[in-house]
Design an enzyme around this catalytic site. Structure first.
Site, PDB file in Angstrom:
ATOM      1  N   LYS A  80       0.803  -1.272   0.029  1.00 27.15           N
ATOM      2  CA  LYS A  80      -0.090   0.061   0.013  1.00 27.15           C
ATOM      3  C   LYS A  80       0.998   1.333  -0.165  1.00 27.15           C
ATOM      4  CE  LYS A  80      -4.101   1.899   2.795  1.00 27.15           C
ATOM      5  NZ  LYS A  80      -4.954   1.498   3.870  1.00 27.15           N
ATOM      6  N   SER A 155      -9.759   2.038   2.945  1.00 24.06           N
ATOM      7  CA  SER A 155      -8.820   2.741   1.986  1.00 24.06           C
ATOM      8  C   SER A 155      -7.776   1.856   0.717  1.00 24.06           C
ATOM      9  CB  SER A 155      -7.859   3.716   2.732  1.00 24.06           C
ATOM     10  OG  SER A 155      -7.152   3.057   3.524  1.00 24.06           O
ATOM     11  N   SER A 179      -9.535  -0.602   7.083  1.00 27.63           N
ATOM     12  CA  SER A 179      -9.200  -0.601   5.755  1.00 27.63           C
ATOM     13  C   SER A 179      -8.410  -1.785   5.241  1.00 27.63           C
ATOM     14  CB  SER A 179      -8.248   0.734   5.488  1.00 27.63           C
ATOM     15  OG  SER A 179      -9.115   1.759   5.738  1.00 27.63           O
TER      16      SER A 179
END
Lengths: 497, 499
Positions: A80, A155, A179
């Protein structure tokens, strides 16, 4: 699609170790897959093809030299973009960090490299991890591989979509309010949030320091446990990291795969069942999942956590408060974007122009909310009160875990929704994390495992465990997974550009 | 100090002064408060930095245990309670030299609180209450380039040096100091000096005010005599010498009285002290108290100093300056007046070191408060900065005691030492200043003087011994002052057969 991209990380690691394939071959297969499908999925913000192949070649060399490497050596992974990487840009999905090249590696990235994992690139995300749909990325949304007209969750939508679309067998996500788990649920992947402090936060661009936790996004529970063992453990550079060995999560996952949960007590939270807004299809899939646990020998009981209903509002005071301070460093003075520095403007103007241009709407909303909640005269009414709720939520968990071993809940109240359907109303968007937020406030581990489909879209079941009892959570999750054949993660429809 | 009284007596006839002092002590730890960067003073800009002290995205702080230990030692020396449990907090505000735009500090949970120390002003003890001593990190430094003054106004651009960012500080905050009256400026000075001496004795800071390792924020307010509420205060920031602390208080008292007398209002504001003019200048006006939005630092776990550790540190505290003074006062056997003069001159440590190097307390006092103080005043320097060291002074005195230098010669030698010509023995040898002890040479000079002044010689022979001075003078001249006048005199009298 190469046969290699269809395998789990565990299978790939074993094949590479046995010399049946090479790390370079596996890496190339995934890079090819990225080339083929990422234009349609947009899971990646940066693909580091050359360095990935070089890193894979190094792993092959070490294996050829007879070195004994870990079980995931040579397996590709996506990270990420909120986690800093020395050789790749790190933007946290924001314009304010466009093209920023960090001067150091996050501790977990260093651990990945040491264990021989091959970092393919950086995945898309809601800006600074604020959002539940990846629509708030400054670089455009990621699409759900199950239906490219729908969101992949947020997210960490990029990490989940990369795994679901088989662009990477493994990914790293971060979970502040859900997330990792929430995108896992809506993309049919496994998303695990370890105990707070179980994985070092050093090198994780902070959103809300007291809630942020990095963890695995994978296609199987065993893969998640294997990755957890690589990245977990104490780090002297993070004073909130737990100074204790990583629980035996891989062993627990393997035990769970035998499909026997005799003697395990599973609690179902009454207040979640009563919560408004859960889609009937999601509820049905969840109830079927609970039935399965019962069939495996688990005893399922209802427990009450009366303060869970206040977790969401408390979260939306604590997280913005911390983010308003954590994001203050992005001011255009030292790195990243700078606007208005032609010498005609005062320093304060340069800072505010930079922040105005650099931050997107959701980030601004939360900074303003947090600034207000912390300001003199409001601190006690908002931040202070939210911290009290946090204590009450923690007590609910403690009381529940006196009665049961783990808690089960749906991961999300609804399946992946179409793009744009919730951006107009932030509070509707915030509801996506309704079921995941309590465990962030508490700090215990939680995992989302696929438990079925609703309207042809994946539904996740969430298992929550006491702090430091990550192994227990993996065992139950793996048991549930063992009943699915084929696994949901193996059923992702083919994505076409 | 007497001028201060007369200057301020008018102000004090109408107003009561209230002071508050915030002293920042830069700790002498090897590494920074939250990372392992070195803290060497004066390094090339931006060479002692890392992701943590630069507040780079993703970087996290880790507490320096030595910093915590130093803070506890300071607290113990100030008679404070040491918190069983405390936390760091974030103080949020935007400033370009602050990497994270928040300062990691302590707010409502300081590590040390509720203490007091005694300071002395003109021999009178004054107790100063200590509100708290807390830990925090320093910020970076802005360098404004292109203007004439080095200040931000007129500068074309600014450069940032982050070497100082993250250096550990302990901020010591007094309780309001009330009732100081005309002694207020002197008390402020004595308090800052006492803090300086304490942290130096503890070995937790080099306590160099000139390098900013001790900086004082001086809060002053006036209230009409008989009033029950404190007046509005001003805060003069970063005052960096003892003399400036004293002058700041005096100036603010007079300035504020003038404003109030004229019917004006004192604004709560930050001011700066100008060394050149001796005046304070207004900075930004604080219309309302700045909202720093403090909240507990979530990146650091709370601190809970173990009692056993605190007790051990308490037991290991060195002899503190006040106790040491009391002890040396009786050991040295100097008058109360002398001791006060030593204090006022800030010469305590120097004299102590000189005595340790072998000189008598009286001779050490004589040199430091006499010749050396005079020299320091003339050159606008601190005693401690002079080339002459306690070892030099002790050596000089031993040359005098051994008869190799007269007092007068010794002063000449000392000026050579101060000019950097070497140790007293080296200067004496190089300049050929040693007392002439060779009796043959002296007798020849005496005989020569007698022969050259037959009239004077006759008077002395007749018993007018006082006249011998002329002959002594002649001999001293002939020996270029290197003879001991007393022995020369005795020799002359003996040669001339007077009694």
């Amino acid at each position: 699609m190469s046969e290699l991209t269809g395998r789990t990380a565990e299978e790939l690691g074993a094949a590479i170790a046995a010399g049946e394939t090479s790390a370079v071959e596996v890496t190339r297969a995934h890079l090819d897959r990225i080339d083929a499908v990422d234009p349609a999925v947009h899971a990646f913000l940066h693909v580091a093809g050359e360095s990935a192949v070089a890193q894979a070649a190094e792993v092959d060399r070490r294996i050829a030299a007879g070195e004994k490497l870990g079980p995931l050596a040579g397996v590709p992974i996506a990270v990420k973009d909120i986690i800093v990487t020395q050789d790749m840009p790190t933007t946290a999905g924001s314009k304010i960090l466009e093209n920023w090249l960090p001067p150091y590696d996050a501790t977990l990235v260093r651990k990945l490299r040491e264990a021989g994992l091959v970092v393919l690139g950086k995945t898309n995300m809601d800006e600074f991890a604020m959002g539940s749909s990846t629509e708030y990325s400054a670089y455009g949304p990621t699409c759900n591989p199950w239906d490219t007209g729908r969101i992949p969750g947020g997210s960490g939508g990029g990490s989940a979509a990369a795994v679901a679309a088989r662009e990477a067998p493994l990914a790293i996500g971060t979970d502040t309010g859900g997330s990792i788990r929430q995108p896992g649920a809506v993309t049919g992947t496994v998303g695990a949030k370890p105990t707070y402090g179980g994985v070092s936060r050093y090198g994780l661009i902070a959103f809300s320091s007291s809630l942020d936790q990095a963890g695995p996004v994978t296609r199987t529970v065993t893969d998640a446990a294997l990755l957890h063992e690589v990245i977990g453990g104490h780090d002297r550079c993070d004073s909130t990291s737990i100074d204790a060995p990583v629980p035996p999560v891989v062993e627990a996952a393997r035990r769970g795969l035998t499909g026997d949960l005799t003697g395990v007590k599973v609690g179902v939270v009454r207040e979640f069942a009563a919560a408004q807004g859960a889609e009937p299809g999601v509820v049905a899939a969840f109830e079927a999942g609970v039935q399965t646990l019962t069939k495996l020998g688990a005893e399922v009981v209802e427990v009450s956590c009366p303060h869970f209903e206040y977790a969401l509002p408390a979260y939306y005071l604590i997280a913005p408060s911390e983010c308003s301070s954590n994001l203050a460093r992005f001011d255009g003075v030292r790195y990243g974007l700078r606007v208005g520095d032609d010498g005609s403007r005062a320093l304060e103007e340069v800072m505010s122009l930079t922040r105005d241009r650099g931050f997107g709407p959701e980030v601004k909303r939360r900074i303003i909310l947090g600034t207000y909640a912390l300001s003199a005269g409001y601190y006690d009414a908002f931040y202070g009160q939210a911290q009290k709720v946090r204590t009450l939520v923690t007590r609910d968990f403690t009381a529940a875990f006196e009665q049961v071993d783990v808690l089960a809940a749906p991961t999300t109240p609804f399946v992946a929704f179409p793009f744009g359907s919730r951006t107009a109303d932030p509070t509707q968007m915030y509801l996506a994390d309704l079921y995941t937020i309590p465990s962030n406030l508490y700090g215990g581990p939680a995992i989302s495992v696929p438990c079925g489909l609703s309207e042809g879209l994946p539904v996740g079941l969430q298992i929550m465990a006491p702090t430091m009892a990550d192994d227990r959570m993996y065992r139950v999750a793996a048991a549930l997974e063992s009943t699915q054949s084929p696994r949901l993660a193996d059923q992702t429809p083919e994505v076409t550009a | 100090m007497t001028t201060a009284v007369s200057d301020l007596s008018d102000v004090l006839s109408r107003y009561e002064v209230v002071m508050g002092l915030e002293v920042h002590v830069e700790l002498g730890t090897r590494t920074k408060m939250f990372c392992s960067c070195p803290t060497t003073f004066g390094a090339e800009p931006n060479t002692q930095i890392c992701p943590v002290c630069l507040g780079m995205p993703g970087a996290l702080p880790v507490v320096n245990a030595v910093g915590v230990e130093s803070a506890i030692k300071i607290g113990l020396a100030l008679g404070c309670n040491i918190a069983q449990w405390c936390r760091f907090a974030r103080k949020n505000y935007f400033y370009p030299d602050m990497p994270k735009n928040f300062q990691t500090s302590q707010y409502d949970e300081p590590i040390c609180f509720d203490g007091s120390i005694d300071v002395e002003v003109d021999g009178k003890p004054v107790t100063i209450g200590i509100e708290r001593a807390h830990m925090e990190e320093d910020t970076g430094k802005s360098l404004h380039v292109g203007g004439a003054t080095g200040r931000i106004h007129g500068a074309t651009h600014s450069l940032l040096d982050f070497n100082r960012a993250g250096i550990p500080l302990v901020e010591i905050v007094t309780k309001p100091i009330v009732g100081a009256g005309a002694d207020a400026p002197a008390i402020a000075r004595a308090y800052v000096a006492a803090i300086r001496d304490i942290v130096r004795a503890l070995g937790v800071s080099d306590a160099r005010m000139d390098q900013g390792s001790i900086r004082a924020d001086v809060n002053v307010s006036l209230m009409p005599i008989g009033a029950t509420e404190f007046g509005t205060r001003t805060e003069t920031k970063n005052v960096n010498s003892l003399r400036s602390v004293e002058r700041t208080v005096r100036f603010e008292m007079r300035r504020q009285a003038e404003v109030l007398d004229g019917g004006g209002v004192i604004h709560q504001e930050t001011r700066h002290f100008n060394e050149a003019t001796g005046e304070t200048m207004g900075g930004r006006v604080k219309e309302t108290a700045t909202d720093y939005r403090y909240f507990p630092e979530p990146d650091l776990v709370p601190l809970a100093p173990e009692r056993a550790w605190v007790d051990k540190l308490r037991a290991e505290l060195p002899e503190l300056p006040a106790a040491k003074r009391a002890r040396l006062r009786s050991e040295w056997n100097l008058s109360e007046l002398d001791m006060q003069a030593i204090d006022n001159a800030g010469a305590f440590d120097l004299i102590e070191a000189t005595v340790s190097a072998g000189a008598s307390p009286e001779s050490a006092r004589k040199w430091w408060l006499g010749e050396l103080s005079r020299y320091a005043n003339e050159h606008d320097a601190e005693l401690a900065e002079l080339t002459a060291t306690p070892a030099h002074v002790a050596e000089l005195q031993s040359l005098v005691d051994g008869g190799r230098l007269t007092d007068k010669l010794a002063r000449t030698v000392l000026s050579g030492v101060l000019a950097g010509e070497g140790t007293p023995a080296e200067v004496m040898a190089a300049r050929n200043l040693e007392v002439v002890n060779d009796t043959g040479a002296l007798t020849a000079a005496v005989d020569e003087a007698i022969a050259a002044n037959p009239d004077v010689a006759a008077k002395v022979r007749d018993g007018k011994v006082a006249a011998a001075g002329v002959l002594v003078g002649a001999v001293m001249k002939a020996t270029r002052g290197q003879a001991d006048a007393k022995s020369v005199r005795e020799l002359i009298i003996a040669r001339l057969g007077a009694q």
